[in-house]
Design an enzyme around this catalytic site. Structure first.
Site, mmCIF file in Angstrom:
data_model
loop_
_atom_site.group_PDB
_atom_site.id
_atom_site.type_symbol
_atom_site.label_atom_id
_atom_site.label_comp_id
_atom_site.label_asym_id
_atom_site.label_seq_id
_atom_site.Cartn_x
_atom_site.Cartn_y
_atom_site.Cartn_z
ATOM 1 N N GLY A 57 1.230 5.695 5.456
ATOM 2 C CA GLY A 57 2.428 6.509 5.230
ATOM 3 C C GLY A 57 2.785 6.628 3.772
ATOM 4 N N ASN A 59 2.548 9.196 1.678
ATOM 5 C CA ASN A 59 2.838 10.504 1.095
ATOM 6 C C ASN A 59 4.318 10.744 0.834
ATOM 7 O OD1 ASN A 59 2.584 10.750 4.184
ATOM 8 N ND2 ASN A 59 3.826 12.524 3.647
ATOM 9 N N SER A 60 5.191 9.848 1.323
ATOM 10 C CA SER A 60 6.625 10.037 1.100
ATOM 11 C C SER A 60 7.341 8.694 1.157
ATOM 12 C CB SER A 60 7.228 10.983 2.157
ATOM 13 O OG SER A 60 7.125 10.408 3.454
ATOM 14 N N GLY A 61 8.618 8.707 0.743
ATOM 15 C CA GLY A 61 9.481 7.541 0.904
ATOM 16 C C GLY A 61 8.973 6.278 0.241
ATOM 17 N N LEU A 62 9.103 5.165 0.957
ATOM 18 C CA LEU A 62 8.705 3.858 0.437
ATOM 19 C C LEU A 62 7.224 3.813 0.086
ATOM 20 C CD1 LEU A 62 10.575 1.561 2.999
ATOM 21 C CD2 LEU A 62 11.249 1.998 0.628
ATOM 22 N N GLY A 63 6.397 4.401 0.949
ATOM 23 C CA GLY A 63 4.963 4.356 0.718
ATOM 24 C C GLY A 63 4.553 5.083 -0.545
ATOM 25 N N TYR A 223 13.362 0.899 18.626
ATOM 26 C CA TYR A 223 13.011 0.699 17.217
ATOM 27 C C TYR A 223 13.133 -0.778 16.848
ATOM 28 C CZ TYR A 223 13.057 0.964 12.139
ATOM 29 O OH TYR A 223 12.776 0.754 10.797
#
Length: 342
Positions: A57, A59-63, A223
């Site tokens: 993951g 490509n965005s956010g934390l990653g 979740y």
């Protein structure tokens, strides 16, 4: 009277906005000097030349934030992402930010880091196996695996293999991924596995009679269950990896402004207030990624394994995440679910 009431509302809104602004900016300004004074030294201590890192993951956010920082520290970063087009776009942006060549291999040049994009859909066990087969064929070593990708409070849906989506992606997909890459991690030791969980694990419970949430589904509890599973998996894996040179730790990033909450519905009229509050009180992706970066690169945690971190410090777990019997049973069932055991 109406004009007076309106003026009061406007004044209250402006006052609240100024308070939020002050809260966001003043601590940042106070810490800016300290951060700038130590940033170069910290980066020098945690250089990652010659090391290969996989981030799910990314490509965005934390990653994406973690990928950028580890790339800055001269690592070879493999972005493992579900959507190749979005991943390639993010990779182009990152290469431009770092001044790297667009070439996939050798793009860093002069030890400046390297960025590689690979397709990985954690909602498909076939995709996980294809990804791992490609990694094992092409990579001579793997120094860090960051299990970062996740899905948050989605409506009830199932993965390609029939698992409840949050449990399937957040836990089972990463469970299979990690197990298939363990041999390469062991041969590359000392190496590290970093697992991104959430403080919401505290509301989770592993119901072995309904792991697939077919009898009852609550998106929030599902979740929390998947994030609790992340922690139980980490602790059991750490036990199994003793004396191998491979460490595994789990973290919570805090509340971060990312697209993870895309399934959360916010009324249109409330969005401006939500955006203001999130800007003032939520972490940026880079701030949220600091613990992932720390666990992936810092010499301070060399040899540390099976621990839970927040804000780059070890934290205590609640009893529901400390049950070794539940952790082992979850491991055994997960092996069967993903096809590692028939």
């Amino acid at each position: 009277m109406a004009a007076t009431a309106a003026a009061v509302v406007v004044a209250a809104a402006l006052g609240g906005g100024l308070l939020l602004l002050a809260r966001r900016l003043w601590p940042a300004a106070a810490a800016a000097g300290k951060r700038s004074a130590t940033a170069a030294a910290a980066a020098a201590l945690c250089r990652m030349e010659g090391k290969t890192v996989i981030i799910t993951g990314a490509n965005s956010g934390l990653g994406r934030a973690a990928a950028a920082e580890l790339l800055r520290r001269r690592a070879r970063v493999i972005m493992a992402c579900r959507d190749p087009a979005r991943a390639e776009e993010a990779a182009r942006e990152l290469r431009a930010e770092m001044g790297l060549s667009s070439r996939e291999r050798g793009g860093g040049g002069g030890g400046r880091g390297e960025l590689v994009v690979r397709e990985l859909d954690l909602a498909s066990l076939c995709s996980v196996r294809r990804f791992c087969q490609q990694v094992l064929q092409e990579e001579s070593r793997l120094d860090v695996l960051i299990n970062n990708a996740g899905i948050f409070q989605c409506p009830y849906m199932k993965t390609e293999d029939g698992f409840e989506m949050q449990f399937g992606v957040n836990h089972l997909g990463h469970f299979l991924l990690t197990n298939l890459l363990l041999g390469l991690l062991k041969s590359s030791a000392p190496s590290r596995i970093v697992v991104v969980s959430s403080k919401l694990y505290k509301y989770g419970e592993i119901n072995f009679d309904d792991l697939n949430s077919e009898l009852n589904y609550n998106k929030s509890f599902a979740y929390s269950r998947s994030k609790l599973a992340n922690i139980l998996f980490t602790r059991e894996l750490a036990r199994r990896l003793e004396n191998t040179g491979v460490t595994v730790n789990v973290l919570h990033p805090g509340i971060v402004r990312t697209n993870l909450g895309r399934h959360i519905h916010i009324p249109l009229l409330a969005k401006p207030l939500f955006n203001l509050v999130s800007w003032a009180f939520f972490k940026t992706p880079l701030e949220g990624a600091q613990t992932s970066i720390y666990l992936a690169s810092s010499p301070e945690v060399e040899g540390v394994s099976g621990k839970y971190f927040g804000n780059c410090k070890e934290e205590q777990l609640l009893p529901n995440a400390m049950d070794d019997l539940v952790a082992r049973k979850l491991w055994d069932i997960s092996e069967v679910m993903v096809g590692l055991l028939k």
